[in-house]
Design an enzyme around this catalytic site. Structure first.
Site, PDB file in Angstrom:
ATOM      1  N   GLU A 104       0.805  -1.218   0.000  1.00  0.00           N
ATOM      2  CA  GLU A 104       0.000   0.000   0.000  1.00  0.00           C
ATOM      3  C   GLU A 104       0.848   1.284   0.000  1.00  0.00           C
ATOM      4  O   GLU A 104       0.603   2.197  -0.794  1.00  0.00           O
ATOM      5  CB  GLU A 104      -0.907  -0.047   1.235  1.00  0.00           C
ATOM      6  CG  GLU A 104      -2.009   0.963   1.241  1.00  0.00           C
ATOM      7  CD  GLU A 104      -2.423   1.301   2.666  1.00  0.00           C
ATOM      8  OE1 GLU A 104      -2.046   0.557   3.590  1.00  0.00           O
ATOM      9  OE2 GLU A 104      -3.096   2.324   2.829  1.00  0.00           O
ATOM     10  N   ASP A 128      -0.100 -10.014   3.495  1.00  0.00           N
ATOM     11  CA  ASP A 128      -1.328  -9.769   4.260  1.00  0.00           C
ATOM     12  C   ASP A 128      -2.593  -9.927   3.406  1.00  0.00           C
ATOM     13  O   ASP A 128      -3.683 -10.070   3.949  1.00  0.00           O
ATOM     14  CB  ASP A 128      -1.312  -8.349   4.845  1.00  0.00           C
ATOM     15  CG  ASP A 128      -0.089  -8.088   5.699  1.00  0.00           C
ATOM     16  OD1 ASP A 128       0.476  -9.061   6.230  1.00  0.00           O
ATOM     17  OD2 ASP A 128       0.311  -6.920   5.823  1.00  0.00           O
ATOM     18  N   GLU A 222      -2.141 -11.030  14.459  1.00  0.00           N
ATOM     19  CA  GLU A 222      -1.435 -10.041  15.289  1.00  0.00           C
ATOM     20  C   GLU A 222      -2.300  -8.797  15.551  1.00  0.00           C
ATOM     21  O   GLU A 222      -2.128  -8.116  16.547  1.00  0.00           O
ATOM     22  CB  GLU A 222      -0.124  -9.630  14.612  1.00  0.00           C
ATOM     23  CG  GLU A 222      -0.318  -8.999  13.230  1.00  0.00           C
ATOM     24  CD  GLU A 222       0.982  -8.639  12.537  1.00  0.00           C
ATOM     25  OE1 GLU A 222       2.063  -8.885  13.091  1.00  0.00           O
ATOM     26  OE2 GLU A 222       0.898  -8.094  11.408  1.00  0.00           O
ATOM     27  N   ARG A 275       7.412 -14.799   6.080  1.00  0.00           N
ATOM     28  CA  ARG A 275       7.831 -14.069   4.874  1.00  0.00           C
ATOM     29  C   ARG A 275       9.107 -14.628   4.285  1.00  0.00           C
ATOM     30  O   ARG A 275       9.573 -14.165   3.247  1.00  0.00           O
ATOM     31  CB  ARG A 275       8.082 -12.600   5.231  1.00  0.00           C
ATOM     32  CG  ARG A 275       6.835 -11.833   5.377  1.00  0.00           C
ATOM     33  CD  ARG A 275       6.987 -10.345   5.521  1.00  0.00           C
ATOM     34  NE  ARG A 275       8.252  -9.717   5.605  1.00  0.00           N
ATOM     35  CZ  ARG A 275       8.466  -8.607   6.333  1.00  0.00           C
ATOM     36  NH1 ARG A 275       7.492  -8.076   7.038  1.00  0.00           N
ATOM     37  NH2 ARG A 275       9.645  -8.033   6.327  1.00  0.00           N
TER      38      ARG A 275
HETATM   39  O1  F6P Z   1       2.892  -6.244   5.716  1.00  0.00           O
HETATM   40  C1  F6P Z   1       3.622  -7.415   5.883  1.00  0.00           C
HETATM   41  C2  F6P Z   1       4.031  -7.591   7.319  1.00  0.00           C
HETATM   42  O2  F6P Z   1       4.771  -8.791   7.408  1.00  0.00           O
HETATM   43  C3  F6P Z   1       2.885  -7.564   8.318  1.00  0.00           C
HETATM   44  O3  F6P Z   1       2.150  -8.756   8.340  1.00  0.00           O
HETATM   45  C4  F6P Z   1       3.640  -7.254   9.586  1.00  0.00           C
HETATM   46  O4  F6P Z   1       2.808  -6.641  10.561  1.00  0.00           O
HETATM   47  C5  F6P Z   1       4.691  -6.292   9.113  1.00  0.00           C
HETATM   48  O5  F6P Z   1       4.879  -6.528   7.731  1.00  0.00           O
HETATM   49  C6  F6P Z   1       6.018  -6.426   9.817  1.00  0.00           C
HETATM   50  O6  F6P Z   1       6.887  -5.484   9.279  1.00  0.00           O
HETATM   51  P1  F6P Z   1       8.438  -5.416   9.621  1.00  0.00           P
HETATM   52  O7  F6P Z   1       9.121  -6.516   8.895  1.00  0.00           O
HETATM   53  O8  F6P Z   1       8.863  -4.080   9.143  1.00  0.00           O
HETATM   54  O9  F6P Z   1       8.551  -5.581  11.113  1.00  0.00           O
END
Ligand code: F6P
Length: 342
Positions: A104, A128, A222, A275
């Site tokens: 986004e 997400d 979360e 991820r």
């Molecule tokens: O938007 C993807 C995501 O993995 C979310 O699910 C999570 O809240 C966020 O990014 C975590 O971000 P970062 O890796 O910056 O902590």
């Protein structure tokens, strides 16, 4: 035509497959040339480029992460930021257009730069699955696979020890990962941001499961809020876009369940494992197709557009439509899953 490609925001399985899809289609079919932009918008603002030829994308679709690197840099900030400076940097490198792969925040920045005259096409990226105007984004399927495997593994310990296990998944303010992984893994309750619940209701589900002689397994997003909580739990400060970093709700709920039910309850936060690593076959295919469609959109001069999946087809939509709001879990999808709770 010389096309710059960048990956921006959090990494996501399938980013490399998009890059490969764009480069191969562009070189083989359209006689395009490519340049890699390092670390998202940061590389564009700083003029940090790398070779992106046919050789550099060899075998890339199965590789996690992004060969280009990523960052959460805002392209409107800094001495060299903003559309005028960025256009100068593009001209100096001979870049005609940019494919921006991101979520986004990245897509919103791409739209603003396009409004100012830059030639950019977007590719939706997020585990997400919260972007409007696309049925699925790549990375989501892989995250669901990883979370489902974790649920299966935690169930073994739950059954062996007669414990209640809570599995916390990502997803920010939407419950797609929890809904899909929870359903696939046969969770006894799925707690998502769109559907706040009382601790009493959660304990009732847990006791039903125990009364049937089973060990309860719960999946929580979360971003889930207990009834009465105004905001999702955030104890780790803000990210670069001033958004609260979420996480830890399972660790808050576990002792509450244990205290009320007397059942030993453990929480597991899956975090960034969702991820990491290689994309699933589904995501490799989706990402490759999106990458190829993005090059077509560039040649069709569809600036400010985003490639998307509708049913099984690739479509071109406006970034404005995709970033209009979050794609949340509809009531009907939750009700369907809730039949299986308890
Ligand atoms: O938007 C993807 C995501 O993995 C979310 O699910 C999570 O809240 C966020 O990014 C975590 O971000 P970062 O890796 O910056 O902590």
């Amino acid at each position: 035509m010389k096309i710059g490609i960048l990956t921006s925001g959090g990494d996501c399985p399938g980013l490399n497959a998009v890059i490969r899809g764009s480069v191969l289609k562009g070189i083989r079919v359209l006689d395009a040339e490519f340049v890699g932009i390092r670390n998202g918008w940061k590389g564009l603002v700083e003029g940090d480029f790398m070779t992106l030829d046919r050789h550099s994308v060899r075998g890339l679709s199965r590789q996690g992460g992004t060969i280009l690197g990523s960052s959460r840099t805002n392209p409107f900030e800094g001495d060299n930021g903003g559309p005028i400076n960025i256009q100068k940097t593009m001209d100096a490198e001979g870049i005609d257009a940019i494919i921006a792969i991101g979520g986004e925040g990245t897509l919103t920045a791409a739209r603003r730069l396009t409004d100012a005259g830059l030639q950019i096409v977007g590719v939706p990226k997020t585990i997400d699955n919260d972007l409007e105007a696309t049925d699925y984004s790549f990375g989501f399927n892989t995250a669901v696979e990883i979370a489902t495997e974790a649920i299966d593994r935690l169930r073994t310990t739950a059954e062996s020890h007669g414990r209640c296990m809570i599995v916390e998944v990502m997803g920010r303010h939407v419950g797609w990962i929890a809904l899909h992984a929870g359903m696939a893994g046969g969770a006894h309750a799925i707690l998502i941001p769109e559907q706040p619940q009382t601790i009493e209701q959660i304990c009732e589900w847990v006791m039903h499961v125990r009364d049937r002689g089973r060990a309860p397994v719960l999946v929580v997003s979360e971003g889930f809020k207990l009834a009465g909580m105004d905001e999702a739990l955030s104890t780790k400060g803000l990210d670069a876009f001033n958004r609260p970093r979420l996480g830890g709700i399972s660790e808050m709920i576990a002792p509450m369940i244990e205290e009320r039910t007397g059942i030993e309850t453990r929480a597991t936060v899956l975090g960034h494992t969702q991820r990491g690593g290689a994309p699933s076959a589904y995501d490799r295919v989706l990402a490759t197709r999106l990458g190829m469609a993005a090059v077509d959109a560039v040649y069709a001069e569809q600036w400010g557009s985003m490639v998307s999946l509708r049913g099984t087809d690739m479509e071109i939509v406006s970034i404005a439509d995709a970033t209009i709001g979050l794609k949340t879990v509809p009531q009907a999808r939750y009700d369907e899953a809730a039949v299986l709770f308890g």
